[in-house]
Design a protein around this motif. Structure first.
Motif, mmCIF file in Angstrom:
data_model
loop_
_atom_site.group_PDB
_atom_site.id
_atom_site.type_symbol
_atom_site.label_atom_id
_atom_site.label_comp_id
_atom_site.label_asym_id
_atom_site.label_seq_id
_atom_site.Cartn_x
_atom_site.Cartn_y
_atom_site.Cartn_z
ATOM 1 N N PHE A 26 0.904 -1.757 -0.684
ATOM 2 C CA PHE A 26 0.225 0.420 -0.066
ATOM 3 C C PHE A 26 0.492 1.198 0.177
ATOM 4 O O PHE A 26 0.333 2.307 -0.542
ATOM 5 N N LEU A 27 2.279 1.432 1.206
ATOM 6 C CA LEU A 27 2.928 2.266 0.466
ATOM 7 C C LEU A 27 3.734 2.545 -0.860
ATOM 8 O O LEU A 27 3.947 4.071 -1.252
ATOM 9 N N LEU A 28 3.508 1.413 -1.630
ATOM 10 C CA LEU A 28 4.100 1.848 -3.292
ATOM 11 C C LEU A 28 2.674 2.672 -4.019
ATOM 12 O O LEU A 28 3.047 3.395 -4.852
ATOM 13 N N ALA A 29 1.439 2.094 -3.594
ATOM 14 C CA ALA A 29 -0.072 2.786 -4.204
ATOM 15 C C ALA A 29 -0.203 4.384 -4.054
ATOM 16 O O ALA A 29 -0.018 5.012 -4.766
ATOM 17 N N ILE A 30 0.470 4.015 -2.535
ATOM 18 C CA ILE A 30 0.200 5.972 -2.261
ATOM 19 C C ILE A 30 1.553 6.689 -2.506
ATOM 20 O O ILE A 30 1.189 7.057 -3.058
ATOM 21 N N GLY A 31 2.718 6.115 -2.322
ATOM 22 C CA GLY A 31 3.928 6.595 -3.720
ATOM 23 C C GLY A 31 3.470 7.052 -5.219
ATOM 24 O O GLY A 31 3.765 8.246 -5.894
ATOM 25 N N ILE A 32 2.811 6.324 -5.812
ATOM 26 C CA ILE A 32 2.439 6.889 -6.684
ATOM 27 C C ILE A 32 1.598 7.571 -7.050
ATOM 28 O O ILE A 32 1.643 8.399 -7.720
ATOM 29 N N ALA A 33 0.756 7.211 -6.225
ATOM 30 C CA ALA A 33 -0.400 7.988 -6.308
ATOM 31 C C ALA A 33 -0.049 9.859 -5.787
ATOM 32 O O ALA A 33 -0.127 10.968 -6.369
ATOM 33 N N ILE A 34 0.992 9.835 -4.712
ATOM 34 C CA ILE A 34 1.521 10.865 -5.103
ATOM 35 C C ILE A 34 2.332 11.460 -6.111
ATOM 36 O O ILE A 34 2.318 12.828 -6.163
ATOM 37 N N PHE A 35 2.844 10.839 -6.088
ATOM 38 C CA PHE A 35 3.567 11.314 -7.454
ATOM 39 C C PHE A 35 2.479 11.792 -8.746
ATOM 40 O O PHE A 35 3.273 13.128 -9.307
ATOM 41 N N VAL A 36 1.679 11.136 -9.273
ATOM 42 C CA VAL A 36 1.048 11.845 -10.256
ATOM 43 C C VAL A 36 0.497 12.628 -9.897
ATOM 44 O O VAL A 36 0.323 13.872 -10.678
#
Length: 56
Positions: A26-36
């Motif tokens: 889920f941290l990877l998903a949060i990181g991707i969402a923040i980057f986008v």
């Protein structure tokens, strides 16, 4: 610009932690969402700056 770079660093750090630690995808998903979201914020900021220039 500093805020943009800070969010990119946070997104990368969350992505690295999310891929390295087992069960923290889920941290990877949060990181991707923040980057986008950061890229969208940067694009909106550039488009607003371009409109304010006077036409000669």
């Amino acid at each position: 610009m500093a805020l943009f770079l800070l969010f990119v660093l946070v997104a990368v750090a969350l992505g690295i932690i999310g891929t390295a630690a087992d069960g923290l995808g889920f941290l990877l998903a949060i990181g991707i969402a923040i980057f986008v979201a950061d890229l969208v914020f940067f694009a909106v900021r550039l488009s607003r700056r371009a409109r304010r220039r006077p036409v000669r």
